[in-house]
Design a protein around this motif. Structure first.
Motif, PDB file in Angstrom:
ATOM      1  N   ILE A 247     -12.365  34.891  -3.267  1.00 37.85           N
ATOM      2  CA  ILE A 247     -12.774  35.481  -4.554  1.00 37.85           C
ATOM      3  C   ILE A 247     -14.069  34.854  -5.047  1.00 37.85           C
TER       4      ILE A 247
ATOM      5  N   THR B 177     -17.455  36.862  -5.588  1.00 43.03           N
ATOM      6  CA  THR B 177     -18.112  36.887  -6.909  1.00 43.03           C
ATOM      7  C   THR B 177     -19.576  36.496  -6.798  1.00 43.03           C
TER       8      THR B 177
ATOM      9  N   THR C  66     -20.762  40.586   0.462  1.00 40.89           N
ATOM     10  CA  THR C  66     -19.930  41.258  -0.547  1.00 40.89           C
ATOM     11  C   THR C  66     -18.965  42.225   0.136  1.00 40.89           C
TER      12      THR C  66
END
Length: 794
Positions: free
Chosen positions: A696, A700, A719
């Motif tokens: 995560i 981010t 991503t």
């Protein structure tokens, strides 16, 4: 007549045998006792006398030498003969084929009596076992009116009581009526008929020998002819009652005995006996009164040159065939008692052979007198007869025990009587005295008549009580799922052991199959193939990056981090192979630990790559203070620190509750799931949670940096890769929890391969495309001023 034929056949076979008693011819003399004590004593004294007169102790015949006596159809006859012949030591070699009386087992009173059958105790045990087998708990007893019958009842009744079998009535068999005793006979038979008709007992046991049960035979014959015989009773006869020959010769019906059971001394088919019977002819040997009388009786014809005639004067041709007679008139095989006579003759012959052989050896050594038949005394045969042991022509092994009794067991016969009074005796069971304890009794219940309130519950079912009815009346219900009953009329169903499961019929337990994901099955083979394929693809990408390590696209994406990430992805693909195969202690320890640590290195590398890209762009601005943070040390620090946290979690897991091989026997019917017990589910989900946290964070940071001006915008690819990674592992958790066994393992392998392949494809495939197919874009001139500065910084 059957007994005489068995005797003649045995003696003829012995006389034709060149190895048994060579140069010696056996003969025989036959006397009838007529079931009379007076006649029995007279015949016994005749055996001890010369042919010309009854003078005991005087016999000057040299060719007519008495060696042994075979006789005693009834118990009383046997005892009477033994009493007389014992004085002269003749009973030492006497074979009794019809004497069951336990008194004859007394070796002090009758030291030389040998019997070709066992005593009554095993037969009584067989009767009890038979009733237990069919759950007959309410029976009647009819015994002969003598000491032997009383002894039988006193022996059997306590055995029945100990086995929860009740006796409905006990009656004595009626005597044969004499002219002065007709009224007594009628009174006895009336009471017997009343007891049989009124009782609810469907099973009646009959004990007695041929002589003592003549009255019962007459009673059954008369009552059947007048339709008074009770229908539906199951008669069980003991081995003493050889009634077929007497009934056949007197034309008495056998129909009352249809469906009955009888015990008989063990019998086998004797080779050659059927051919011997077929060769018989009333004119073959003149003066053979036995054959002539038999021919006259069964074929109803007159034999020439004899006093046997019939009213119509029809003469016997001698071409009549015994095989054409119905079974009620003549059987072409030995009965149990005839078989005992046959074996008895051979026992005497083998003992005589041993005696003559012993004396011949002494004569050859000069220690004996001249060997002559008249010098052989009957008492000399005793030690040889005691130790005789041989196999007869039917294959049975014969010998006597310490009580002088044969080791033969009992056959259990089922009587099938046809409308024409012919019959068939079907062997349905055995009582083997030589078998181990608990295995003496065997029976084939499919061919035996039944006497039950309801049909038996087959294996796979159990009995349920009917309200308001006796316990012997019940319903049959199938066993509940997961249980079995492996016997008839089971009271309950039982669980199988943990490593077994019920078969489809629920009547036995079957070993469960070991179930785990193996290389041999298609699913394991496909997953292993994909793991190796992706491993090979990773090696090719790594080799390509090493070969083009100095090109801008490799350097612009921090080639050292790319190497680390590719190596960790290679290990991720290979670690999935540890999950395939039968789990062991080592593989269970390595599975989750290797998976957790290697994936942490991979995700940490992606995070380091993302942070490095962001900081590199910040550092390219003039006067930027970030330049000192960009470099190999930062990337290495991120990878090592993030991976060490995962290593610490794994160390705590190993130290507190490490994984271990486990067998799950309950989740799937018919299978034992061989799997790794995680030991601590909390630790397992901590590993997954920490990887999720790293993913995560990487997602981010990469998402925020996706719009950086970069010809080779790696943040955008990171991503996408993290999006694939997170999607795979978010869907993994519910799927993993909803599966069992090898499919649970397959879900984890698929997640490992899918997430690793997502990282490989999203991050490296676009770069490989440029390196291989668009080398014109892999130049320094294609980079803008910020990218050139970032490349210089890296």
């Amino acid at each position: 007549m059957w007994h005489v034929l068995a005797l003649v056949f045995a003696i003829n076979k012995i006389n034709q045998d060149p190895e048994l008693l060579p140069n010696i011819t056996l003969g025989f003399r036959i006397y009838e006792s007529f079931f009379s004590a007076r006649k029995t004593y007279e015949s016994s004294f005749t055996l001890l006398s010369t042919r010309n007169g009854m003078i005991p102790n005087y016999n000057c015949d040299t060719q007519d030498k008495l060696s042994a006596v075979i006789g005693g159809l009834g118990s009383e006859t046997s005892i009477q003969m033994a009493t007389i012949l014992g004085i002269y030591k003749i009973p030492q070699v006497r074979i009794s084929y019809g004497s069951f009386h336990t008194m004859l087992s007394d070796k002090f009173q009758f030291p030389s009596v040998y019997r070709m059958l066992p005593n009554e105790v095993p037969q009584s045990l067989g009767l009890v076992r038979l009733m237990q087998h069919f759950r007959w708990t309410w029976v009647g007893l009819i015994a002969s009116d003598d000491d032997s019958g009383e002894k039988f009842v006193q022996t059997l009744k306590p055995m029945l009581t100990r086995n929860s079998i009740c006796v409905a009535f006990t009656k004595q068999a009626p005597h044969v009526p004499s002219p002065s005793m007709v009224l007594v006979f009628r009174e006895q038979t009336s009471k017997l008929h009343s007891s049989i008709s009124q009782t609810k007992a469907e099973v009646i046991v009959v004990y007695g020998d041929t002589d003592s049960l003549l009255g019962l035979k007459l009673f059954l014959h008369v009552n059947y002819q007048t339709a008074l015989t009770p229908i539906g009773k199951v008669w069980i006869m003991t081995a003493q009652w050889d009634f077929t020959s007497y009934i056949a010769l007197n034309r008495w019906t056998l129909k009352p005995f249809h469906g009955s059971l009888s015990f008989a001394v063990h019998t086998k088919e004797v080779p050659g006996f059927r051919d011997f019977l077929q060769s018989l002819n009333p004119y073959q040997s003149q003066g053979d009164i036995f054959i002539q009388r038999f021919w006259h009786t069964v074929f109803n014809c007159s034999v020439l040159y004899s006093s046997l005639t019939i009213k119509d004067g029809r003469n016997c041709s001698g071409k009549e065939e015994l095989a054409s007679l119905p079974g009620s008139d003549f059987e072409m095989k030995m009965s149990s008692q005839s078989y005992s006579i046959y074996n008895g003759v051979y026992a005497v012959a083998h003992a005589l052979h041993a005696l003559y052989s012993s004396k011949s050896k002494k004569e050859a050594m000069g220690k004996g007198h001249l060997l002559e038949l008249q010098n052989i005394q009957p008492w000399e045969l005793h030690p040889f007869l005691k130790n005789v042991r041989f196999n007869n022509s039917a294959g049975d092994k014969l010998y006597f025990d310490e009580n002088g009794e044969s080791s033969a067991g009992y056959d259990i016969l089922n009587w099938i009587v046809f409308p024409n009074d012919s019959f068939v005796r079907v062997e349905v069971g055995h009582m083997d005295l030589r078998a181990p304890v608990g295995q003496e009794f065997t029976i084939n219940e499919r061919t035996v008549p039944r006497s039950m309130c309801t049909e038996s519950c087959h294996p796979g079912y159990f009995r349920t009580v009917r309200e308001g009815e006796p316990l012997c009346c019940y319903n049959c219900a199938p066993c509940p799922e997961g249980t079995i009953s492996n016997q008839t009329d089971a009271d309950r169903c039982d669980q199988c052991p943990e490593d077994q499961y019920p078969n489809r019929d629920q009547d036995k337990c079957i070993p469960k199959i070991m179930h785990f994901l193996s290389y041999e099955e298609p699913l394991g083979f496909v997953l292993a193939s994909f793991a190796l394929l992706f491993s090979l693809l990773t090696v090719l990408v790594l080799g390509m990056f090493i070969k083009h390590r100095d090109t801008p696209i490799v350097r612009a994406n921090n080639r050292e981090l790319s190497y680390v990430l590719l190596l960790s992805l290679l290990l991720c693909f290979l670690c999935s192979l540890v999950f395939i195969g039968q789990p062991g202690r080592l593989t269970c320890l390595l599975r989750q630990m290797a998976f957790g640590v290697i994936f942490s290195v991979s995700v940490s590398s992606v995070l380091a790559k993302t942070i490095t890209v962001v900081l590199a762009f910040k550092a390219t601005k003039p006067g930027a203070s970030m330049r000192k943070w960009v470099g190999r040390k930062l990337a290495g620090t991120i990878i090592v620190s993030c991976s060490l946290i995962q290593v610490g979690i794994c160390a705590i897991w190993l130290g507190t509750a490490p994984p271990f091989p486990d067998l799950d026997m309950k989740s799937e019917a018919g299978h034992i799931l061989v799997q790794c017990n995680e030991g601590s589910n909390i630790a397992f989900y901590c590993i997954l949670g920490y990887m999720g946290f790293l993913a995560i964070v990487s997602f981010t940071v990469a998402f925020l940096a996706r719009k950086l001006p970069d010809t080779f915008n790696e943040a955008k690819f990171i991503t996408f890769s993290m999006l694939v990674f997170c999607s795979v592992w978010v869907s993994f958790i519910p799927t993993y929890l909803s599966t069992r066994g090898k499919y649970m393992v397959a879900v984890e392998i698929f997640s490992i391969l899918a997430s690793s392949a997502g990282l490989l494809c999203c991050i490296f495939i676009p770069k490989c495309y440029i390196i291989v197919l668009r080398p014109d874009l892999n130049t320094r001139e294609q980079l803008d001023w910020q990218e050139r500065g970032r490349l210089q910084t890296l």
